[in-house]
Design a protein around this motif. Structure first.
Motif, PDB file in Angstrom:
ATOM      1  N   LEU A   1       2.448  -9.588 110.694  1.00 17.65           N
ATOM      2  CA  LEU A   1       3.050  -8.837 109.388  1.00 17.65           C
ATOM      3  C   LEU A   1       1.916  -9.507 108.181  1.00 17.65           C
ATOM      4  O   LEU A   1       2.051  -8.999 107.011  1.00 17.65           O
ATOM      5  N   GLU A   2       0.580  -9.472 108.481  1.00 14.74           N
ATOM      6  CA  GLU A   2      -0.781  -9.968 108.034  1.00 14.74           C
ATOM      7  C   GLU A   2      -0.694  -8.743 107.218  1.00 14.74           C
ATOM      8  O   GLU A   2      -1.068  -8.833 105.557  1.00 14.74           O
ATOM      9  N   LEU A   3      -0.700  -7.580 107.826  1.00 19.90           N
ATOM     10  CA  LEU A   3      -1.452  -6.129 106.341  1.00 19.90           C
ATOM     11  C   LEU A   3      -0.063  -4.804 106.839  1.00 19.90           C
ATOM     12  O   LEU A   3      -0.070  -4.229 108.131  1.00 19.90           O
ATOM     13  N   TYR A   4       0.908  -4.551 106.646  1.00 21.63           N
ATOM     14  CA  TYR A   4       2.680  -4.223 106.388  1.00 21.63           C
ATOM     15  C   TYR A   4       2.539  -3.343 105.858  1.00 21.63           C
ATOM     16  O   TYR A   4       3.150  -3.275 104.566  1.00 21.63           O
ATOM     17  N   LEU A   5       2.212  -2.287 106.663  1.00 19.84           N
ATOM     18  CA  LEU A   5       2.383  -0.642 105.692  1.00 19.84           C
ATOM     19  C   LEU A   5       4.209  -0.301 105.741  1.00 19.84           C
ATOM     20  O   LEU A   5       4.339  -0.344 106.399  1.00 19.84           O
ATOM     21  N   VAL A   6       4.226   0.166 104.595  1.00 23.46           N
ATOM     22  CA  VAL A   6       5.385   0.616 104.157  1.00 23.46           C
ATOM     23  C   VAL A   6       5.676   2.080 103.824  1.00 23.46           C
ATOM     24  O   VAL A   6       5.007   2.912 102.922  1.00 23.46           O
ATOM     25  N   THR A   7       5.287   3.199 104.384  1.00 27.54           N
ATOM     26  CA  THR A   7       5.688   4.675 104.042  1.00 27.54           C
ATOM     27  C   THR A   7       6.724   5.067 103.321  1.00 27.54           C
ATOM     28  O   THR A   7       7.437   5.002 102.480  1.00 27.54           O
ATOM     29  N   ASP A   8       5.657   5.912 102.211  1.00 27.22           N
ATOM     30  CA  ASP A   8       6.321   6.890 101.405  1.00 27.22           C
ATOM     31  C   ASP A   8       5.244   7.945 101.394  1.00 27.22           C
ATOM     32  O   ASP A   8       4.809   8.099 100.636  1.00 27.22           O
ATOM     33  N   SER A   9       6.220   8.968 101.359  1.00 30.94           N
ATOM     34  CA  SER A   9       5.632  10.315 101.622  1.00 30.94           C
ATOM     35  C   SER A   9       4.231  11.373 100.337  1.00 30.94           C
ATOM     36  O   SER A   9       4.134  11.795 100.303  1.00 30.94           O
ATOM     37  N   ASP A  10       5.820  10.481  99.427  1.00 28.77           N
ATOM     38  CA  ASP A  10       5.302  11.083  98.084  1.00 28.77           C
ATOM     39  C   ASP A  10       4.168  10.627  97.703  1.00 28.77           C
ATOM     40  O   ASP A  10       3.828  10.888  96.678  1.00 28.77           O
ATOM     41  N   MET A  11       3.491   9.665  98.504  1.00 27.32           N
ATOM     42  CA  MET A  11       1.846   8.607  98.048  1.00 27.32           C
ATOM     43  C   MET A  11       1.718   9.423  98.009  1.00 27.32           C
ATOM     44  O   MET A  11      -0.227   9.630  98.049  1.00 27.32           O
ATOM     45  N   LEU A  12       1.345  11.058  99.311  1.00 29.59           N
ATOM     46  CA  LEU A  12       0.252  11.999 100.025  1.00 29.59           C
ATOM     47  C   LEU A  12      -0.191  12.801  99.371  1.00 29.59           C
ATOM     48  O   LEU A  12      -1.630  13.382  99.575  1.00 29.59           O
ATOM     49  N   LYS A  13       0.278  13.160  98.215  1.00 27.90           N
ATOM     50  CA  LYS A  13      -0.951  14.758  98.227  1.00 27.90           C
ATOM     51  C   LYS A  13      -0.626  15.227  98.533  1.00 27.90           C
ATOM     52  O   LYS A  13      -1.909  16.220  98.358  1.00 27.90           O
ATOM     53  N   GLY A  14       0.421  15.963  99.218  1.00 29.25           N
ATOM     54  CA  GLY A  14       0.162  16.902 100.442  1.00 29.25           C
ATOM     55  C   GLY A  14      -0.658  16.452 101.778  1.00 29.25           C
ATOM     56  O   GLY A  14      -1.272  17.693 102.690  1.00 29.25           O
ATOM     57  N   ARG A  15      -1.295  15.569 101.959  1.00 33.79           N
ATOM     58  CA  ARG A  15      -2.419  15.621 103.075  1.00 33.79           C
ATOM     59  C   ARG A  15      -1.753  14.591 104.128  1.00 33.79           C
ATOM     60  O   ARG A  15      -0.082  14.603 104.233  1.00 33.79           O
ATOM     61  N   ASP A  16      -1.774  15.172 105.616  1.00 36.96           N
ATOM     62  CA  ASP A  16      -1.195  14.969 106.865  1.00 36.96           C
ATOM     63  C   ASP A  16      -0.752  13.641 106.657  1.00 36.96           C
ATOM     64  O   ASP A  16      -1.227  12.737 107.364  1.00 36.96           O
ATOM     65  N   PHE A  17       0.642  13.476 107.026  1.00 39.00           N
ATOM     66  CA  PHE A  17       1.694  12.002 106.991  1.00 39.00           C
ATOM     67  C   PHE A  17       1.227  11.452 107.976  1.00 39.00           C
ATOM     68  O   PHE A  17       0.123  10.359 107.973  1.00 39.00           O
ATOM     69  N   TYR A  18       0.453  12.363 109.262  1.00 38.01           N
ATOM     70  CA  TYR A  18       0.577  11.057 110.213  1.00 38.01           C
ATOM     71  C   TYR A  18      -1.700  10.737 110.818  1.00 38.01           C
ATOM     72  O   TYR A  18      -1.162   9.532 111.340  1.00 38.01           O
ATOM     73  N   LYS A  19      -1.842  11.057 109.954  1.00 39.00           N
ATOM     74  CA  LYS A  19      -3.131  11.474 110.244  1.00 39.00           C
ATOM     75  C   LYS A  19      -3.783  10.588 109.331  1.00 39.00           C
ATOM     76  O   LYS A  19      -4.501   9.323 109.518  1.00 39.00           O
ATOM     77  N   VAL A  20      -2.572  10.341 108.229  1.00 37.70           N
ATOM     78  CA  VAL A  20      -2.736   8.727 107.055  1.00 37.70           C
ATOM     79  C   VAL A  20      -2.544   7.442 107.704  1.00 37.70           C
ATOM     80  O   VAL A  20      -3.090   6.738 107.564  1.00 37.70           O
ATOM     81  N   ILE A  21      -1.099   8.017 108.194  1.00 39.12           N
ATOM     82  CA  ILE A  21      -0.590   6.669 109.120  1.00 39.12           C
ATOM     83  C   ILE A  21      -1.495   6.446 110.011  1.00 39.12           C
ATOM     84  O   ILE A  21      -2.421   5.173 110.230  1.00 39.12           O
ATOM     85  N   GLU A  22      -2.578   6.860 111.029  1.00 38.75           N
ATOM     86  CA  GLU A  22      -3.244   6.736 112.236  1.00 38.75           C
ATOM     87  C   GLU A  22      -4.364   6.104 111.600  1.00 38.75           C
ATOM     88  O   GLU A  22      -4.849   5.301 112.285  1.00 38.75           O
ATOM     89  N   ASP A  23      -4.566   6.701 110.628  1.00 36.91           N
ATOM     90  CA  ASP A  23      -6.207   6.485 109.555  1.00 36.91           C
ATOM     91  C   ASP A  23      -5.722   5.083 109.103  1.00 36.91           C
ATOM     92  O   ASP A  23      -6.742   3.755 109.305  1.00 36.91           O
TER      93      ASP A  23
END
Length: 206
Positions: free
Chosen positions: A5-27
């Motif tokens: 639980l230490e650093l728990y990322l919740v996704t929201d594509s609206d925040m990405l402003k056109g960036r690749d969803f999977y690359k952002v998550i992998e980063d």
């Protein structure tokens, strides 16, 4: 569970402003995110399922738990590690019955009563908030520090804070009893997600 639980990322594509969803998550995973929750509030079923399948592959590659928000059916289809539900979603007791005893069940709570019921219904962890005001969930009401500490003391489940958390205010929460931080915009809105996650890990482990 606490370490996950230490650093728990919740996704929201609206925040990405056109960036690749999977690359952002992998980063973000490379930067130290310890758990991912797929929560795409505007995605229709087909798109949500596709993202769930792809994230399942990605999270398995890095051995990171994948939690699906609300959609128990999709969690089961992709064999996700667990499900997170809110107070207005399918009751936690029914979710536990559907996913079995080995999957992770997270439940949102903002009062002692909700937290106690979640524990009785089989929750493995609590998402408590909103800790601070947030723009990603406009109907979220803030939870006072005293209530958060009392939930920790009386209920005893691992607990992740959510709502308006950022690097400028998390130090205020270090005595709340939180086991981790659920973050959306403070990470996904950053230009360099990897570097932002490094900063988060440094901040929460100091």
């Amino acid at each position: 569970m606490k370490e996950k639980l230490e650093l728990y990322l919740v996704t929201d594509s609206d925040m990405l402003k056109g960036r690749d969803f999977y690359k952002v998550i992998e980063d973000s995973i490379k930067g130290g995110v310890t758990m991912i929750q797929l929560r795409e509030k505007d995605a229709l079923g087909k798109e949500f399922l596709e993202k769930a399948y792809n994230l399942r592959k990605l999270t398995k590659k890095y051995n990171i738990p994948l939690i699906i928000n609300d959609r128990v059916d999709i969690a089961l289809l992709v064999d996700a590690d667990g499900v997170h539900v809110g107070q207005k979603d399918i009751p936690a007791k029914e979710v536990r019955r559907l996913i079995g005893k080995d999957k992770i069940l997270g439940v949102s709570a903002r009062t002692i009563e909700e937290a106690m019921r979640a524990k009785e219904d089989g929750a493995d962890y609590l998402g408590v908030g909103a800790i601070f005001s947030t723009t990603t969930k406009l109907d979220a009401k803030n939870v006072k520090k005293e209530e958060v500490k009392k939930i920790k003391e009386d209920v005893g489940l691992p607990m992740v804070g959510i709502g308006g958390l950022n690097l400028g205010n998390i130090q205020k929460t270090f005595n709340y009893g939180l086991d981790g931080y659920a973050v959306i915009s403070a990470i996904l809105g950053a230009e360099d997600v990897y570097s932002e996650c490094i900063k988060w890990n440094k901040a929460i482990r100091e």
